[in-house]
Scaffold this motif. Structure first.
Motif, short mmCIF file in Angstrom:
data_model
loop_
_atom_site.label_atom_id
_atom_site.label_comp_id
_atom_site.label_asym_id
_atom_site.label_seq_id
_atom_site.Cartn_x
_atom_site.Cartn_y
_atom_site.Cartn_z
N LEU A 217 39.53 -16.49 74.83
CA LEU A 217 39.81 -17.56 73.89
C LEU A 217 40.66 -18.54 74.64
O LEU A 217 40.47 -19.89 74.50
N GLU A 218 41.78 -18.03 75.58
CA GLU A 218 42.32 -19.10 76.23
C GLU A 218 41.57 -19.93 77.16
O GLU A 218 42.13 -21.16 77.52
N LYS A 219 40.65 -19.27 77.71
CA LYS A 219 39.73 -20.18 78.31
C LYS A 219 38.93 -21.20 77.73
O LYS A 219 38.28 -22.02 78.47
N GLY A 220 38.90 -21.04 76.33
CA GLY A 220 38.37 -21.93 75.65
C GLY A 220 36.89 -21.64 75.10
O GLY A 220 36.21 -22.39 74.56
N LEU A 221 36.52 -20.29 75.48
CA LEU A 221 35.27 -20.04 75.17
C LEU A 221 35.45 -19.43 73.56
O LEU A 221 35.95 -18.66 73.14
N LYS B 88 29.13 -12.26 76.02
CA LYS B 88 28.47 -12.23 77.61
C LYS B 88 29.69 -12.24 78.31
O LYS B 88 29.51 -11.32 79.59
N ASN B 89 30.67 -13.11 78.27
CA ASN B 89 31.91 -12.85 79.18
C ASN B 89 32.63 -11.75 78.93
O ASN B 89 33.12 -11.05 80.11
N GLU C 255 36.97 -12.42 88.13
CA GLU C 255 36.72 -13.95 88.30
C GLU C 255 36.13 -14.22 89.91
O GLU C 255 35.47 -14.91 89.98
N LYS C 256 36.63 -13.26 90.84
CA LYS C 256 36.30 -13.80 92.16
C LYS C 256 34.81 -13.25 92.32
O LYS C 256 33.97 -14.03 92.84
#
Length: 139
Positions: free
Chosen positions: A37-41, A49-50, A135-136
């Motif tokens: 949610l912080e990433k804006g998704l 999916k994420n 993330e890498k």
């Protein structure tokens, strides 16, 4: 725990691996949801999916392997990882092999013990390692 304290440190340390993983799974899920949610998704399909990049047994086993490569886990944490990994669960792996599923259970047990013993700074370090590792791989 900070919420009226269901268990103290001594009680938490006596819990079996499945109980620790049960709590750890829930705590890790909240971390992942907050992060996404912080990433804006915000769209459900993207969230699901994420989230799978973090919460799947395969993802958690990958994180543990990365932690092993750099000796990230303390001896204390390794004790609870092994307790979770070696625990006999009545549930079975859905989309993965038994070994990966058991490693994932160990991963969740570490999250559980860190949460229940209020090791908040270490839990933050653990979470940051997870994010960096995932993330890498997805960058």
């Amino acid at each position: 725990m900070g919420y009226g304290g269901i268990v103290n440190k001594q009680q938490a340390e006596l819990l079996n691996g499945i109980a620790l993983a049960y709590v750890g799974d829930a705590i890790f899920e909240v971390f992942v949801r907050d992060y996404l949610l912080e990433k804006g998704l915000t769209k459900p399909a993207f969230l699901q999916k994420n989230a799978t990049k973090f919460v799947s047994a395969k993802a958690q086993a990958k994180i543990i392997r990365a932690m092993e490569e750099v000796d990230f886990l303390t001896e204390y944490e390794l004790t609870y990882f092994k307790r979770g990994r070696n625990a006999h669960s009545k549930t079975t792996a859905k989309n993965t092999d038994v070994v990966t599923y058991r490693i994932s259970t160990g991963f969740e047990a570490v999250v559980g013990i860190l949460h229940l013993t209020q090791e908040n700074e270490r839990l933050k370090e653990f979470w940051n390692f997870c994010v960096e590792t995932i993330e890498k791989d997805t960058a």
